[in-house]
Design a protein around this motif. Sequence first.
Motif, PDB file in Angstrom:
ATOM      1  N   GLY A 183      35.435 -72.240 -54.773  1.00 14.94           N
ATOM      2  CA  GLY A 183      34.383 -72.461 -55.756  1.00 14.94           C
ATOM      3  C   GLY A 183      33.114 -73.081 -55.215  1.00 14.94           C
ATOM      4  N   VAL A 184      33.138 -73.534 -53.971  1.00 15.70           N
ATOM      5  CA  VAL A 184      31.956 -74.116 -53.339  1.00 15.70           C
ATOM      6  C   VAL A 184      31.188 -73.005 -52.639  1.00 15.70           C
ATOM      7  CG1 VAL A 184      31.097 -75.765 -51.637  1.00 15.70           C
ATOM      8  CG2 VAL A 184      33.121 -76.320 -53.007  1.00 15.70           C
ATOM      9  N   VAL A 185      29.936 -72.811 -53.049  1.00 15.17           N
ATOM     10  CA  VAL A 185      29.102 -71.754 -52.491  1.00 15.17           C
ATOM     11  C   VAL A 185      28.232 -72.332 -51.392  1.00 15.17           C
ATOM     12  CG1 VAL A 185      27.221 -70.134 -52.983  1.00 15.17           C
ATOM     13  CG2 VAL A 185      29.086 -70.423 -54.624  1.00 15.17           C
ATOM     14  N   GLN A 186      28.229 -71.675 -50.240  1.00  8.48           N
ATOM     15  CA  GLN A 186      27.353 -72.077 -49.148  1.00  8.48           C
ATOM     16  C   GLN A 186      26.312 -70.985 -48.956  1.00  8.48           C
ATOM     17  OE1 GLN A 186      29.176 -72.866 -45.375  1.00  8.48           O
ATOM     18  NE2 GLN A 186      27.231 -73.370 -44.417  1.00  8.48           N
ATOM     19  N   LEU A 187      25.054 -71.401 -49.029  1.00  7.26           N
ATOM     20  CA  LEU A 187      23.934 -70.494 -48.823  1.00  7.26           C
ATOM     21  C   LEU A 187      23.358 -70.762 -47.440  1.00  7.26           C
ATOM     22  CD1 LEU A 187      22.124 -71.035 -52.254  1.00  7.26           C
ATOM     23  CD2 LEU A 187      23.808 -69.277 -51.664  1.00  7.26           C
ATOM     24  N   SER A 188      23.077 -69.691 -46.704  1.00  6.16           N
ATOM     25  CA  SER A 188      22.459 -69.830 -45.387  1.00  6.16           C
ATOM     26  C   SER A 188      21.538 -68.646 -45.155  1.00  6.16           C
ATOM     27  CB  SER A 188      23.528 -69.906 -44.294  1.00  6.16           C
ATOM     28  OG  SER A 188      24.303 -68.716 -44.277  1.00  6.16           O
ATOM     29  N   ARG A 236      26.118 -75.656 -51.516  1.00  8.13           N
ATOM     30  CA  ARG A 236      25.621 -76.248 -50.272  1.00  8.13           C
ATOM     31  C   ARG A 236      24.484 -75.352 -49.797  1.00  8.13           C
ATOM     32  NH1 ARG A 236      28.937 -77.151 -44.703  1.00  8.13           N
ATOM     33  NH2 ARG A 236      27.161 -77.960 -43.544  1.00  8.13           N
ATOM     34  N   ASN A 237      23.278 -75.849 -49.852  1.00  9.21           N
ATOM     35  CA  ASN A 237      22.105 -75.045 -49.539  1.00  9.21           C
ATOM     36  C   ASN A 237      21.650 -75.315 -48.103  1.00  9.21           C
ATOM     37  OD1 ASN A 237      19.716 -73.636 -49.426  1.00  9.21           O
ATOM     38  ND2 ASN A 237      19.000 -74.333 -51.409  1.00  9.21           N
ATOM     39  N   ASP A 238      21.990 -74.393 -47.195  1.00  8.46           N
ATOM     40  CA  ASP A 238      21.596 -74.519 -45.791  1.00  8.46           C
ATOM     41  C   ASP A 238      20.527 -73.483 -45.441  1.00  8.46           C
ATOM     42  OD1 ASP A 238      23.431 -76.575 -45.283  1.00  8.46           O
ATOM     43  OD2 ASP A 238      25.055 -75.143 -44.907  1.00  8.46           O
ATOM     44  N   ILE A 239      19.784 -73.031 -46.434  1.00  9.05           N
ATOM     45  CA  ILE A 239      18.728 -72.044 -46.210  1.00  9.05           C
ATOM     46  C   ILE A 239      17.554 -72.732 -45.497  1.00  9.05           C
ATOM     47  CG2 ILE A 239      17.069 -70.487 -47.304  1.00  9.05           C
ATOM     48  CD1 ILE A 239      19.070 -70.270 -49.656  1.00  9.05           C
ATOM     49  N   VAL A 240      17.044 -72.070 -44.473  1.00  9.30           N
ATOM     50  CA  VAL A 240      15.908 -72.569 -43.718  1.00  9.30           C
ATOM     51  C   VAL A 240      14.658 -71.824 -44.162  1.00  9.30           C
ATOM     52  CG1 VAL A 240      14.912 -72.785 -41.394  1.00  9.30           C
ATOM     53  CG2 VAL A 240      17.377 -73.111 -41.744  1.00  9.30           C
ATOM     54  N   VAL A 241      13.593 -72.573 -44.445  1.00 11.04           N
ATOM     55  CA  VAL A 241      12.327 -71.952 -44.823  1.00 11.04           C
ATOM     56  C   VAL A 241      11.590 -71.558 -43.544  1.00 11.04           C
ATOM     57  CG1 VAL A 241      10.119 -72.243 -45.985  1.00 11.04           C
ATOM     58  CG2 VAL A 241      12.187 -73.258 -46.963  1.00 11.04           C
ATOM     59  N   ARG A 242      11.320 -70.273 -43.441  1.00 11.40           N
ATOM     60  CA  ARG A 242      10.598 -69.751 -42.290  1.00 11.40           C
ATOM     61  C   ARG A 242       9.276 -69.159 -42.780  1.00 11.40           C
ATOM     62  NH1 ARG A 242      13.090 -64.954 -38.819  1.00 11.40           N
ATOM     63  NH2 ARG A 242      14.765 -66.440 -38.527  1.00 11.40           N
TER      64      ARG A 242
END
Length: 103
Positions: A65-70, A96-102
């Motif tokens: 149930g834990v969503v990780q975004l990358s 868990r938001n691990d998205i990097v802004v480029r």
Amino acid sequence: MKTNVATLALAGLLAFTAAGCAVTREQSTVGQYVDDTTITTRVKTKFAEDSTVSAMAINVETLKGVVQLSGFAKSGAERTKAEELARGTPGVTSVRNDIVVRP
């Protein structure tokens, strides 16, 4: 005698094959794995339907149930929107938001 050996060998092969179908990634049950796959699909669908978020540039993985975004976003707004869409998906317990802004 040959029949017993063949039967035993077949039983061993079936047991080995069934073990190969076991759930991986420390999942608790097959049902939970299916639920996580469904959640991932729903989040990716929301991304595809939203004009702000690039479904191709952001990866989604779900575990219990834990969503990780990358991946990469073009702006902070896209990163935030992706997290909002994921949080609003049924079955998601946290994001868990691990998205990097480029730029």
